[in-house]
Write an enzyme that holds these catalytic residues in place. Structure first.
Site, PDB file in Angstrom:
ATOM      1  N   HIS A   1     -10.120   1.409   2.247  1.00 34.65           N
ATOM      2  CA  HIS A   1      -9.672   2.745   2.669  1.00 34.65           C
ATOM      3  C   HIS A   1     -10.859   3.655   2.979  1.00 34.65           C
ATOM      4  CE1 HIS A   1      -5.333   2.606   2.231  1.00 34.65           C
ATOM      5  NE2 HIS A   1      -5.452   2.025   1.047  1.00 34.65           N
TER       6      HIS A   1
ATOM      7  N   CYS B   1       0.848  -1.188   0.000  1.00 31.48           N
ATOM      8  CA  CYS B   1       0.000   0.000   0.000  1.00 31.48           C
ATOM      9  C   CYS B   1       0.883   1.238   0.000  1.00 31.48           C
ATOM     10  CB  CYS B   1      -0.885  -0.010   1.243  1.00 31.48           C
ATOM     11  SG  CYS B   1      -2.015   1.386   1.365  1.00 31.48           S
TER      12      CYS B   1
ATOM     13  N   HIS C   1      -9.213  -3.769  -1.656  1.00 28.35           N
ATOM     14  CA  HIS C   1      -8.177  -3.009  -0.942  1.00 28.35           C
ATOM     15  C   HIS C   1      -8.507  -1.516  -0.950  1.00 28.35           C
ATOM     16  CE1 HIS C   1      -3.851  -2.139   0.134  1.00 28.35           C
ATOM     17  NE2 HIS C   1      -4.259  -0.964  -0.319  1.00 28.35           N
ATOM     18  N   GLU C   2      -8.825  -0.984  -2.132  1.00 27.24           N
ATOM     19  CA  GLU C   2      -9.103   0.456  -2.229  1.00 27.24           C
ATOM     20  C   GLU C   2     -10.378   0.827  -1.489  1.00 27.24           C
ATOM     21  OE1 GLU C   2      -6.783   2.354  -3.009  1.00 27.24           O
ATOM     22  OE2 GLU C   2      -5.537   0.812  -3.922  1.00 27.24           O
TER      23      GLU C   2
END
Length: 177
Positions: free
Chosen positions: A145, A99, A141-142
């Protein structure tokens, strides 16, 4: 414009992002342009607005080839706003992740192997796609956030989490960030 990327430990990365209310505004257009500039400069596979200190549900991702993930297949360049994710099965797969907000480290994270994601592009047009493999991993993953989740929070086996230069000594030094 390339913006500074927040790093793990900055409490702003732990906030839940707010939905975008208006599309096609000069501010949203500038944000998305800055996100692509920032992601490209950092050689990232994706970037979420909270990583540059903006609490909005905006993620970008995609590449033809990414030198930080040399074995990964291409992922379509996408702007995804106000996303939702629906796993299409219970099947999960462990995979290495890094990341831009956690530089120099990699860890194995379990992710759904196949999912459907929906949301909007920068013009407010609906997006509805099926993704699998690395594409699905990047989306998850994004989108994490946007919920204040960094990938180390999902690592289950800390014997498979560490410095990129130690875990992957064959990668050139610039892959370690």
């Amino acid at each position: 414009m390339i913006r500074p990327i927040l790093k793990m430990g900055d409490s702003r990365l732990l906030r839940v992002a707010k939905p975008v209310q208006r599309f096609q505004t000069p501010e949203l257009t500038a944000l998305i342009e800055d996100m692509f500039d920032t992601m490209d400069a950092a050689r990232g596979a994706g970037l979420a607005a909270p990583q540059i200190g903006v609490d909005l549900q905006v993620v970008i991702f995609g590449f033809d080839r990414n030198d930080r993930y040399p074995d990964a297949p291409a992922v379509p360049k996408t702007v995804l706003i106000n996303p939702t994710i629906e796993p299409l099965s219970d099947a999960m797969e462990d995979g290495w992740e890094g990341c831009l907000s956690v530089p120099g480290l990699r860890g194995v994270v379990p992710r759904y192997t196949r999912l459907r994601y929906t949301g909007y592009d920068q013009h407010g047009h609906a997006i509805d796609r099926i993704a699998e493999g690395f594409h699905a991993r990047v989306v998850q993953h994004e989108c994490d956030h946007l919920q204040g989740i960094l990938y180390p929070m999902r690592v289950q086996d800390f014997t498979r989490f560490g410095f990129t230069e130690i875990l992957f000594p064959e990668l050139p030094a610039h892959h370690n960030d």
